[in-house]
Design a protein around this motif. Structure first.
Motif, short mmCIF file in Angstrom:
data_model
loop_
_atom_site.label_atom_id
_atom_site.label_comp_id
_atom_site.label_asym_id
_atom_site.label_seq_id
_atom_site.Cartn_x
_atom_site.Cartn_y
_atom_site.Cartn_z
N SER A 1 -4.60 -2.25 -1.01
CA SER A 1 -4.71 -3.32 -2.01
C SER A 1 -6.18 -3.51 -2.38
O SER A 1 -7.03 -3.64 -1.49
CB SER A 1 -4.15 -4.62 -1.44
OG SER A 1 -4.18 -5.64 -2.40
N PRO A 2 -6.52 -3.48 -3.67
CA PRO A 2 -7.92 -3.59 -4.05
C PRO A 2 -8.46 -5.00 -3.82
O PRO A 2 -7.85 -6.00 -4.23
CB PRO A 2 -7.91 -3.25 -5.55
CG PRO A 2 -6.52 -3.58 -6.01
CD PRO A 2 -5.63 -3.31 -4.82
N ALA B 1 -6.05 -6.47 -16.62
CA ALA B 1 -5.48 -5.60 -15.59
C ALA B 1 -5.71 -6.20 -14.21
O ALA B 1 -6.66 -6.97 -13.98
CB ALA B 1 -6.11 -4.21 -15.67
N TYR B 2 -4.84 -5.84 -13.26
CA TYR B 2 -4.98 -6.34 -11.90
C TYR B 2 -6.30 -5.88 -11.31
O TYR B 2 -6.68 -4.71 -11.41
CB TYR B 2 -3.82 -5.83 -11.03
CG TYR B 2 -3.85 -6.41 -9.62
CD1 TYR B 2 -3.52 -7.74 -9.40
CD2 TYR B 2 -4.23 -5.63 -8.54
CE1 TYR B 2 -3.55 -8.28 -8.13
CE2 TYR B 2 -4.27 -6.16 -7.26
CZ TYR B 2 -3.93 -7.49 -7.06
OH TYR B 2 -3.98 -8.03 -5.80
N GLU C 1 0.82 -1.21 0.00
CA GLU C 1 0.00 0.00 0.00
C GLU C 1 0.86 1.26 0.00
O GLU C 1 0.44 2.31 -0.52
CB GLU C 1 -0.95 0.01 1.18
CG GLU C 1 -0.27 0.13 2.53
CD GLU C 1 -1.14 -0.39 3.65
OE1 GLU C 1 -1.76 0.45 4.33
OE2 GLU C 1 -1.19 -1.62 3.85
N LEU C 2 2.06 1.20 0.57
CA LEU C 2 2.96 2.35 0.55
C LEU C 2 3.66 2.46 -0.80
O LEU C 2 3.90 3.57 -1.30
CB LEU C 2 3.99 2.24 1.67
CG LEU C 2 3.43 2.26 3.09
CD1 LEU C 2 4.58 2.22 4.11
CD2 LEU C 2 2.55 3.48 3.33
N LEU C 3 3.97 1.33 -1.41
CA LEU C 3 4.60 1.35 -2.72
C LEU C 3 3.63 1.81 -3.81
O LEU C 3 4.02 2.47 -4.78
CB LEU C 3 5.16 -0.02 -3.08
CG LEU C 3 6.56 -0.35 -2.53
CD1 LEU C 3 6.60 -0.34 -1.00
CD2 LEU C 3 7.03 -1.71 -3.04
N ASN C 4 2.34 1.45 -3.63
CA ASN C 4 1.33 1.79 -4.63
C ASN C 4 0.52 3.04 -4.28
O ASN C 4 -0.34 3.46 -5.06
CB ASN C 4 0.35 0.62 -4.80
CG ASN C 4 1.03 -0.63 -5.32
OD1 ASN C 4 2.00 -0.54 -6.06
ND2 ASN C 4 0.53 -1.79 -4.93
#
Length: 233
Positions: A64-65, A207-208, A57-60
């Motif tokens: 997280s969805p 897509a993710y 969550e910090l990297l993105n």
């Protein structure tokens, strides 16, 4: 203050360093296989796991969805059913919005021992993936800690109260953003080698959060090689 991105990632003999997030399905498989393979090889006294945070969550810059994790359950469960899986069964509003408190707790438990941290990490993964429990919630984290039988819950509560592991979590997040740690999971061994998402070659269809993972190959035996390479003499 030293630069966390320059930290030495090579662990001592008898330790495997594992960067991962708890709501990463690939890490759920990796951690299960590490524990199961270590037990099967009788290496519990020779190899320990040093769990470190790869906070997605910090990297993105976003949680997280849920559609992403939901899309992974069936496909990843077919690779390693014994890890424990189910589609989310609790109320929608109980779905975790963050794993940072859980990751911090795993780091804080290392004050007690690597085993305490290992068991808490493993318990929190099962709580999320197999039991639909809200691992964002402090009570759930402490309940899981108690259920492990390996964690001093009072000591962990004190550590969470004063946030003593938060700086470590931030430093590991900075390291995760560098090019030295590639993904969740990423393992580092005493011989200087490293293994990103060991044994699994994966792509995506769509897509993710919309598509699903496509597994080109899966070789669980790589965990035997990893553990034997890390084992003490």
């Amino acid at each position: 203050m030293s630069d966390p991105t320059t930290a030495d990632l090579t662990p001592p003999r008898g330790v495997v360093t594992v960067f991962s997030d708890i709501w990463c399905s690939f890490a759920h498989i990796a951690v299960h296989r590490l524990h199961a393979t270590r037990a099967r090889l009788g290496l519990e006294e020779q190899v320990a796991f040093d769990l470190r945070a790869f906070p997605l969550e910090l990297l993105n810059d976003a949680p997280s969805p849920r559609p992403g994790t939901d899309s992974e359950v069936a496909r990843m469960a077919s690779l390693e059913p014994a890890a424990g899986w189910q589609l989310w069964q609790a109320k929608d509003w109980l779905y975790p919005s963050t794993t940072l408190p859980a990751l911090e707790a795993v780091l804080a438990a290392k004050e007690q021992s690597l085993n305490a941290s290992e068991q808490l990490d493993l318990g929190l993964r099962r709580a999320f993936w197999a039991e639909s429990r809200c691992i964002s919630h402090r009570k759930v984290i402490l309940d899981v800690a108690a259920e492990t039988g390996a964690v001093d819950v009072d000591a962990l509560t004190e550590a969470l109260d004063d946030g003593r592991a938060r700086r470590t979590l931030a430093d590991q997040a900075a390291l995760s953003k560098s090019d030295r740690v590639n993904c969740s999971p990423h393992l580092f061994l005493p011989d200087g080698s490293d293994h990103a998402n060991p044994g699994i070659d994966v792509g995506w269809e769509g897509a993710y959060g919309i598509g699903w993972p496509v597994i080109a190959s899966d070789d669980p035996k790589v965990y035997e090689d990893i553990l034997l390479a890390a084992a003490t003499e």
